[in-house]
Design an enzyme around this catalytic site. Structure first.
Site, PDB file in Angstrom:
ATOM      1  N   GLU A  32     -22.936 -79.881  48.083  1.00  0.00           N
ATOM      2  CA  GLU A  32     -22.432 -78.773  48.888  1.00  0.00           C
ATOM      3  C   GLU A  32     -23.032 -77.472  48.349  1.00  0.00           C
ATOM      4  OE1 GLU A  32     -18.278 -76.850  50.603  1.00  0.00           O
ATOM      5  OE2 GLU A  32     -18.194 -78.548  49.230  1.00  0.00           O
ATOM      6  N   LYS A  47      -5.684 -91.263  37.907  1.00  0.00           N
ATOM      7  CA  LYS A  47      -6.544 -91.165  39.095  1.00  0.00           C
ATOM      8  C   LYS A  47      -5.796 -91.380  40.402  1.00  0.00           C
ATOM      9  CE  LYS A  47     -10.274 -92.717  36.145  1.00  0.00           C
ATOM     10  NZ  LYS A  47     -11.058 -93.862  35.689  1.00  0.00           N
ATOM     11  N   ASP A  68     -15.503 -88.470  33.809  1.00  0.00           N
ATOM     12  CA  ASP A  68     -15.093 -89.479  34.783  1.00  0.00           C
ATOM     13  C   ASP A  68     -14.681 -88.747  36.055  1.00  0.00           C
ATOM     14  OD1 ASP A  68     -13.903 -91.479  36.296  1.00  0.00           O
ATOM     15  OD2 ASP A  68     -12.989 -92.464  34.573  1.00  0.00           O
ATOM     16  N   HIS A  90     -21.760 -70.741  55.311  1.00  0.00           N
ATOM     17  CA  HIS A  90     -22.198 -72.139  55.270  1.00  0.00           C
ATOM     18  C   HIS A  90     -23.442 -72.361  56.120  1.00  0.00           C
ATOM     19  CE1 HIS A  90     -19.291 -74.797  53.099  1.00  0.00           C
ATOM     20  NE2 HIS A  90     -18.638 -73.650  53.050  1.00  0.00           N
TER      21      HIS A  90
END
Length: 360
Positions: free
Chosen positions: A40, A171, A247, A342
């Protein structure tokens, strides 16, 4: 089943900054750039705009590490609920004994707390440890494995259920991690003078405060968010995690945080609270040359007391989050600004143009 040889997937990376940060974890005030790996591309100038603002403010972003720990919960089966409760009392009263077991697994691991939940005849025990400069996943799992063996050998009426009972919780979105802590709990804040808010962010403190309440607080409430009220912490955390060998799946709990914005007579008080920044300057994923270079440039490979490099890394991650969060919220106070940025940045990057964006 065959597993192919390791290969790599290129992820674009840029260094953004410098950010001005003041923190005891840094030993004072520093100006330092940070690496962000992302597809991005507008993220870089957006974080860059927040970074530029930080350099215009005395002391820049102020960051405090208020807590640090890593958790693993084991699951035990008991004969019945009464036996589970008796086991709970036995375990809770044996903390020094349990710490002795933990100390055999690592010179950095230290048991600092435990919490227990009972469901019927099942006992969930959450162990919380400090883990030095490592994020600590493997360290706490090894400690939990040894603690499980010790408990099964010394506590009557309980049996093995699982080495991980999901009360950790790893997670996955949850309330418990924000309450009890998992990773580094980092608070970042900045007070931006009115003139800088209007000239650099092209908005007002009142506008940012109003949008934060309506979008981050009310919008998140309507969406059913769990202990989370922010615009896009995950974007900056993922970019930072990938660049520094973390991670990446830990952005699930890492992105659960709260943004606060307040108009103070035209000046903007802005803060980001991240209770679950799970990073390490050592451990799995750190052997790659690009990762080693990033950690070295960030000053997280210095010879320091255990834990200091890890806290430094967490502060840099959290400060990166504040820069991106500040820039995005400022952009969203103005109709069309986000989409224009963007379009210009992404289409320009596809053509290979040198484009200017929100960072100016």
């Amino acid at each position: 089943m065959a597993i192919s040889a390791p290969s790599s997937t290129p992820i674009p990376l840029k260094w953004v900054g410098p950010l001005r940060i003041t923190s005891t974890a840094l030993g004072g005030t520093e100006e330092i750039s940070v690496p962000l790996a992302t597809y991005e591309t507008p993220l870089w100038p957006s974080v860059g705009r927040g970074a530029r603002v930080s350099t215009l403010v005395e002391g820049g972003i102020r960051a405090v590490v208020v807590d640090e720990r890593m958790s693993r919960s084991i699951l035990l089966e008991a004969d019945d609920a009464a036996t589970a409760f008796a086991a709970w009392q036995r375990i809770d009263g044996s903390r020094e004994e349990l710490q002795s077991v933990v100390s055999t697994t690592s010179r950095f691991a230290r048991l600092i707390d435990l919490h227990v939940q009972i469901v019927g005849d099942l006992l969930f025990v959450r162990f919380e440890l400090t883990t030095g400069d490592a994020s600590g996943h493997n360290m706490v799992t090894l400690a939990a494995d040894r603690l499980m063996d010790h408990i099964l050998a010394t506590v009557p009426g309980v049996r093995y259920g699982s080495i991980s009972g999901n009360y950790c919780i790893d997670k996955k979105p949850s309330a418990v991690n924000g309450i009890l802590g998992r990773g580094k709990n980092v608070v970042t804040e900045i007070l931006i003078p009115r003139e800088i808010v209007e000239r650099r962010l092209r908005t007002t403190a009142a506008g940012v405060e109003k949008l934060n309440v309506r979008k981050n607080l009310l919008g998140s409430l309507l969406a059913g968010s769990i202990r989370s009220a922010n615009a896009h912490y995950a974007n900056m955390l993922l970019g930072f995690y990938l660049a520094t060998g973390q991670d990446a799946a830990n952005i699930v709990e890492g992105s659960q945080g709260i943004t606060r914005a307040e108009d103070r007579d035209g000046d903007l008080y802005f803060s980001c609270t991240l209770p679950n920044v799970i990073v390490g300057s050592v451990g799995n994923g750190k052997g790659l040359p690009e990762v080693e270079e990033a950690l070295t440039r960030l000053g997280c490979r210095e010879d320091r007391a255990p834990g200091e490099n890890g806290r430094r890394l967490a502060v840099l991650a959290a400060a990166s989050v504040l820069c991106g969060e500040l820039s995005l919220l400022a952009a969203q106070t103005n109709p069309g600004e986000l989409m224009r940025s963007h379009v210009v940045l992404e289409r320009g990057a596809a053509r290979g143009d040198q484009v200017q964006g929100e960072s100016d």
